[in-house]
Design a protein around this motif. Structure first.
Motif, short mmCIF file in Angstrom:
data_model
loop_
_atom_site.label_atom_id
_atom_site.label_comp_id
_atom_site.label_asym_id
_atom_site.label_seq_id
_atom_site.Cartn_x
_atom_site.Cartn_y
_atom_site.Cartn_z
N ALA A 72 0.81 -1.22 0.00
CA ALA A 72 0.00 0.00 0.00
C ALA A 72 0.84 1.28 0.00
N PRO A 73 1.81 1.46 0.93
CA PRO A 73 2.62 2.68 0.90
C PRO A 73 3.42 2.81 -0.39
N VAL A 74 3.82 1.71 -0.93
CA VAL A 74 4.56 1.74 -2.19
C VAL A 74 3.69 2.33 -3.29
N LEU A 75 2.46 1.86 -3.37
CA LEU A 75 1.55 2.37 -4.39
C LEU A 75 1.31 3.86 -4.22
N GLN A 76 1.15 4.29 -2.94
CA GLN A 76 0.95 5.72 -2.68
C GLN A 76 2.10 6.55 -3.20
N THR A 135 18.00 2.56 -9.91
CA THR A 135 18.70 3.19 -8.78
C THR A 135 17.89 4.36 -8.21
N ASP A 136 17.36 5.20 -9.14
CA ASP A 136 16.57 6.35 -8.70
C ASP A 136 15.37 5.90 -7.87
N LEU A 137 14.71 4.90 -8.36
CA LEU A 137 13.51 4.41 -7.69
C LEU A 137 13.86 3.87 -6.30
N ASN A 138 14.91 3.08 -6.25
CA ASN A 138 15.31 2.45 -4.99
C ASN A 138 15.66 3.53 -3.95
N ARG A 139 16.39 4.58 -4.43
CA ARG A 139 16.79 5.66 -3.51
C ARG A 139 15.57 6.37 -2.94
N ASP A 140 14.61 6.69 -3.81
CA ASP A 140 13.42 7.41 -3.37
C ASP A 140 12.57 6.58 -2.41
N MET A 141 12.48 5.31 -2.69
CA MET A 141 11.72 4.42 -1.81
C MET A 141 12.35 4.40 -0.42
N PHE A 142 13.67 4.27 -0.40
CA PHE A 142 14.39 4.15 0.86
C PHE A 142 14.27 5.46 1.64
N ALA A 143 14.30 6.60 0.92
CA ALA A 143 14.17 7.91 1.57
C ALA A 143 12.82 8.03 2.27
N GLY A 160 11.38 5.60 3.71
CA GLY A 160 11.33 4.54 4.71
C GLY A 160 10.73 3.24 4.20
N ILE A 161 10.69 3.10 2.88
CA ILE A 161 10.18 1.84 2.34
C ILE A 161 11.34 0.96 1.90
N VAL A 162 11.37 -0.24 2.42
CA VAL A 162 12.43 -1.17 2.01
C VAL A 162 11.83 -2.19 1.06
N LEU A 163 12.36 -2.23 -0.15
CA LEU A 163 11.84 -3.17 -1.15
C LEU A 163 12.43 -4.55 -0.87
N SER A 164 11.59 -5.52 -0.95
CA SER A 164 12.12 -6.88 -0.76
C SER A 164 12.62 -7.45 -2.09
#
Lengths: 256, 296
Positions: free
Chosen positions: B230-234, B263-271, B273-277
């Motif tokens: 859910a937070p990922v989709l948001q 890389t861009d996507l991963n950085r923004d997700m992590f910023a 507080g979302i950790v992609l599995s």
């Protein structure tokens, strides 16, 4: 010149070429050597066969039969270019289709010239050994028959060339060449008037090397309606031109 | 840029079969132009026509702005379908014949044999060569008079992986010399790897043409998943460089706009507080793209 040099590169290293040429030389030497032992009318032809100047007529008449072999060689050389697709490659690489046909025509000229020189050497060899008359006048008396033979050989090979470019497959082209020259045209000869058929291509080419002694036979029976060798040259050259032109047209109009 | 080859409504009919149907295209100097299409789509017929061995049923073409002649032919090196040589002649003798026809300097023969790695086999007859060697000899022949343009028809067809690598390496080296190359192939990845421009043919018709990156899009697809979707989709809603995304079962597939990477996507997700599995880059299959183009 460039065309001829390239053709030589291809031909001189081709084992099949040497095999056919060796057959040509060997069979002809054998036939000419042993024909003196042949019996005609209970009498051996004997060494008179090799008498100058009539030797040139007899030798060119014998060589006439071997033009078939030269024709087959030309068919092999041309159909090879189709099966190896090298004709195609040469046109891609910058040669015109007309040049491609002319290159083969030059090959026929070269082969006919070689065959004529071979006959000259063989004639001189047998003649100088066996002829009863070896004066200059006798030796060169009827040597013009060699030039008639040259025209005839070119004519035969141009017919072969035409069938090769028309059919493009060696086996079928050889069959067509033999069928036309030995069966189809002779049948036509029987069907039509001598006045006309003496101008047909194979008859014209044949007239260039008349059967030895034909004059004598003609004197006894009604004369055969055939052109004299000198007269046959003109229509023969005409047929050669037509065959070369038709070959060029064929190659220009079709896909390679 | 100068136009090397221009085809105008070029057509070829074999009986009732329309092998090439009003093909119009333009090859610019310096490009590596791929002619892409399945077997029987008219690639070889097209090349055969512009190489003067197949007579067009309609339309026209020009080399360097002129109609075809011995002069224009000698500015083009070409191999069509198979390597065409005399089987009983050695590699060197075959190149001598080709050099005669092309009016090329015979001193180039050794250089070309070395270039394609046949320098030590120059006295072997052509029939003793492997398919890869034959293909390389054909390339040597095509390059003999240092042509401005190289036309290659399925140059890697029938070769084993090593042969394919060798021939491709040769093509890349030749292209690096600034030559224009026209290459027909049914192999998508070959065209994608080697070419700058591509024309897609199907059943004799031109389906698409242009720079490779426009025609064969290199847009990658990303697959991501996380413990909480859910937070990922948001977040994806708000990120400006996401072209589109869709949830599929337990993962999300998405496409990035040009210039952005995973890389861009991963950085923004992590910023946030979302950790992609899971973060997976999946290339859109070329086959799928090709089918898309040809079914348009």
């Amino acid at each position: 010149m460039n065309l001829i040099r390239t053709e030589l590169r291809k031909i001189l290293q081709y084992p099949t070429f040497w095999a056919i040429m060796a057959t040509y030389v060997l069979l002809q030497v054998l036939l000419i050597y042993f024909s003196s032992n042949m019996m005609v009318g209970g009498q051996s032809l004997g060494k008179s066969l090799y008498d100058f100047p009539n030797l040139w007529m007899r030798f060119t008449y014998v060589a006439y039969f071997f033009n078939l072999l030269l024709g087959i060689l030309v068919i092999v050389l041309i159909t090879d270019e189709y099966s190896y697709r090298t004709l195609r490659q040469q046109v891609i690489d910058g040669r015109s289709r007309t040049e491609a046909v002319l290159a083969k025509f030059y090959v026929t000229l070269g082969l006919a010239a070689s065959a004529a020189v071979f006959l000259l050497v063989m004639g001189l060899f047998f003649g100088l050994i066996y002829s009863s008359d070896t004066s200059m006048g006798a030796i060169f008396g009827k040597i013009d028959h060699l030039s008639y033979f040259f025209v005839q050989a070119v004519g035969y090979m141009c017919l072969a060339m035409f069938f090769a470019f028309l059919i493009r497959k060696s086996g079928l082209a050889i069959i067509a060449f033999l069928a036309w020259s030995k069966i189809v045209e002779p049948i036509i000869h029987y069907q039509i008037d001598d006045q006309i058929d003496r101008f047909m291509p194979m008859k014209v080419f044949g007239s260039l090397t008349p059967t030895p002694g034909q004059e004598i036979i003609d004197g006894l029976t009604s004369p055969m309606m055939a052109l004299s060798p000198a007269w046959a040259v003109l229509p023969a050259l005409f047929y050669i031109a037509v065959l070369v032109f038709a070959s060029i047209l064929l190659v220009r109009l079709r896909d390679l | 840029m100068a136009t090397v080859l221009y085809l105008n409504e070029l057509s070829k009919k074999y009986g009732s079969l329309q092998a090439v149907d009003r093909l119009t295209l333009q090859v610019e100097a310096g490009s590596i132009y791929g002619l892409l299409g399945p077997n029987g789509s008219g690639k070889t017929t097209t090349l055969g026509m512009v190489l003067d061995v197949i007579r067009p049923s309609g339309g026209s073409f020009q080399w360097f702005g002129d109609s075809i002649s011995s002069e224009t032919k000698r500015r083009v090196g070409a191999l069509l379908e198979t390597p065409n040589f005399y089987p009983y002649l050695t590699a060197r003798a075959n190149l001598e014949v080709a050099a005669d026809t092309k009016q090329a300097d015979h001193r180039h023969i050794n250089k070309m044999l070395d270039m394609v790695g046949l320098g030590t086999r120059s006295h072997t007859t052509f029939k003793g060569f492997s398919l890869g060697m034959k293909q390389r000899l054909a390339l040597a022949a095509a390059m003999l008079n240092d042509p401005e343009v190289l036309v290659l028809d399925e140059p890697t067809n029938g070769l084993d992986p090593q042969g394919i690598a060798e021939v491709r390496d040769l093509i890349t080296r030749i292209a690096a010399q600034g030559k224009t190359i026209l290459l027909a192939s049914h192999l998508l990845d070959e065209v994608e790897k080697v070419c700058t421009h591509v024309a897609v043919l199907q059943a004799g018709k031109l389906k698409a043409d242009g720079p490779v990156e426009d025609i064969l899009s290199t847009q990658d697809q990303l697959l991501i998943s996380a413990d909480e979707l859910a937070p990922v989709l948001q977040l994806l809603e708000r990120l400006p460089y996401i072209v589109k995304f869709a949830q599929e079962k337990n993962y999300i597939s998405l496409t990035l706009s040009e210039g952005y990477t995973s890389t861009d996507l991963n950085r923004d997700m992590f910023a946030q507080g979302i950790v992609l599995s899971q973060l997976l880059v999946r290339r859109k299959s070329l086959e799928a793209q090709f089918l898309e183009i040809t079914q348009k």
